[in-house]
Every structure is written in C-alpha cells, then in structure tokens.
Design a protein around this motif. Structure first.
Motif, short mmCIF file in Angstrom:
data_model
loop_
_atom_site.label_atom_id
_atom_site.label_comp_id
_atom_site.label_asym_id
_atom_site.label_seq_id
_atom_site.Cartn_x
_atom_site.Cartn_y
_atom_site.Cartn_z
N LEU A 72 35.45 -37.57 53.92
CA LEU A 72 34.98 -38.51 54.93
C LEU A 72 35.67 -38.27 56.27
O LEU A 72 35.04 -38.32 57.33
N GLY A 73 36.98 -37.99 56.22
CA GLY A 73 37.73 -37.77 57.45
C GLY A 73 37.18 -36.61 58.26
O GLY A 73 37.13 -36.68 59.50
N ILE A 74 36.75 -35.56 57.58
CA ILE A 74 36.18 -34.40 58.28
C ILE A 74 34.92 -34.80 59.02
O ILE A 74 34.73 -34.45 60.20
N LEU A 75 34.04 -35.53 58.35
CA LEU A 75 32.77 -35.92 58.96
C LEU A 75 32.97 -36.92 60.10
O LEU A 75 32.40 -36.77 61.19
N VAL A 76 33.79 -37.94 59.86
CA VAL A 76 33.99 -38.97 60.88
C VAL A 76 34.63 -38.37 62.13
O VAL A 76 34.27 -38.74 63.26
N SER A 77 35.56 -37.44 61.96
CA SER A 77 36.18 -36.79 63.12
C SER A 77 35.15 -36.08 63.98
O SER A 77 35.19 -36.14 65.22
N GLN A 78 34.21 -35.40 63.32
CA GLN A 78 33.16 -34.70 64.06
C GLN A 78 32.27 -35.69 64.82
O GLN A 78 31.98 -35.49 66.02
#
Length: 253
Positions: A72-78
């Motif tokens: 989730l962190g990867i997607l939300v950062s993007q």
C-alpha cells in the motif's frame, strides 16, 4: 562512492525525521508480543513457555500485515505525488479488503484449532492446552491491527511519519496497563492469567482501530472517498497485488 554521502545542509536531519519514527514504529510493533511474554513470565516458566509457543504462528500474521502495508505504501506514495486522492482511497480499499480477509481466515483457524496448531510447535501437550486460550483470541487482534496498520501506512506515505509511531506507542501503553489488570487481577478485575494477556492485546488493537477511524473521518490531508474506498475496482486490485504479493510471500517464507 563516499562522495554521494556528502549532502546539502539539513539533508540528514530531514532523513532522520522521516526514518526515525518509522524505525520506532516497527520496534514498538514487534515488541507487543514480547511484552505479553515478559508479563506472563511472572506467573511462572510454564505459562511463559506456553505464550512463547503461541506467538510463533502469530509471526505469520505480522508478516502478512507488513507485506500489505508495504504494498500500500508504494501505491499511496505514487498517487500522493500526483495528488490523486481518489486513487489513494481505492488503494486503501483494496488493502483493507484483502488484508482483512486473509487475517480473518487465519484468525478463525487459530480460534478453531488452537491446541492442534500448538501441538505442531511443541512436544509438550500441556503447553498446548495452557496456551490455547491465548492463541484463540490473539489472532482476532491482528484483524484490527491490519486495518490500523493500513491507515498508518497511508499516513506515512503522505509524509506524516509520526502518526504510526504515536498510534502504536499508545496501544502498547494500553496493552501493558491492561496486562497488569487482567493477567494478575488488579483493580477489581479477575485474574485471567494467559487469557488475560490475549484479551489485553485484543482491546489495545481495537483502541488503535477506533483512533484510526476517527482520524480518517476528520483528516483533511487524505480525505477518504467512500465510493472509491468501498468499490476500488479490479484494476486497482491488480496493481496492489503486483506490489504487495512479493513482499507478503518473501516475509512469509
């Protein structure tokens, strides 16, 4: 290579402000089971051994929580970089549905067959019987922990790195206090022993979840779109699995 370590003024201070709270959050998260074990150890070595054995399958739940929040962190950062708030809500929705589904299934397995599972981890059946009340309840605490960890991961990815540290620090204090009351029977509460440690952890995790719900409703930084949250779509599910599944499988292995 050393020349790349030379950065402008303020860089390492900013780096510490980002990474320090994350490191402390992870330390607090992994210490929760240790606190249960330490406080139960005051009851005796047998009780401590039972809880230690019961916490072994719990590491699988912790690994799944870590994998889901990492994906989730990867997607939300993007999406935070693009200021795409609707996609952030969709990503959180997918993580919540998949993560909760997986942890709920495992929690039910631990609840229905605690003695049998512990017998696989110990050659002393009496430890399995003693630790079964703990294992039956502790799995459900990670259903709530999954949801709170997902929201904390989202907050971390929008540069609010202290949220998770404060949240899990608070729940650790709650867990420790409830352990004191429920394990040993202080303050008018019954002395529940090993089962008291599990109930204390479950209540601490519920408190995390309640705080996250309140913060999510009131947040102006990442206001949640309920339609996108509840109906994230298959495209977002595929993106999430692309990033989260390798982490989950790696941690589980």
């Amino acid at each position: 290579m050393l020349k790349y370590l030379k950065r402008g003024p303020g860089f390492y201070g900013y780096l510490w402000r980002l990474t320090g709270p994350i490191a402390l959050q992870n330390l607090i998260t992994f210490s929760l089971g240790l606190i249960d074990t330490l406080m139960v150890s005051w009851l005796g070595n047998t009780q401590m051994a039972a809880v230690t054995t019961a916490n072994v399958p719990v590491f699988l739940l912790i690994s799944i929580v870590f994998g889901v929040q990492s994906g989730l962190g990867i997607l939300v950062s993007q999406y935070w970089g693009k200021k795409d708030m609707e996609s952030i809500s969709r990503a959180i929705g997918v993580a919540a549905m998949l993560g909760t589904g997986i942890t709920l299934v495992l929690a039910l397995v631990l609840f229905l067959w605690p003695v049998q599972i512990m017998d696989l981890l110990s050659n002393k059946h009496e430890l399995s019987v003693l630790g079964a009340p703990y294992l039956k309840l502790i799995g459900f605490s990670y259903v709530f922990n999954m949801l709170s960890s997902i929201y904390a991961s989202a907050q971390r990815s929008v540069e609010n790195t202290t949220f998770g540290m404060k949240l899990f620090g608070f729940s650790t204090l709650v867990n420790t206090g409830l352990n004191y009351l429920l394990i040993f029977g202080h303050g008018g509460f019954p002395a529940l022993g090993v089962a008291g440690a599990a109930i204390a952890t479950l209540l601490a995790r519920v408190s995390e979840f309640v705080i996250c719900v309140v913060c999510a409703v009131r947040s102006r930084v990442i206001p949640l779109d309920l339609t996108a949250l509840l109906h994230p779509g298959m495209d977002m599910a595929r993106r999430f699995l692309k990033y989260a599944s390798p982490v989950v499988l790696n941690e589980a292995a």
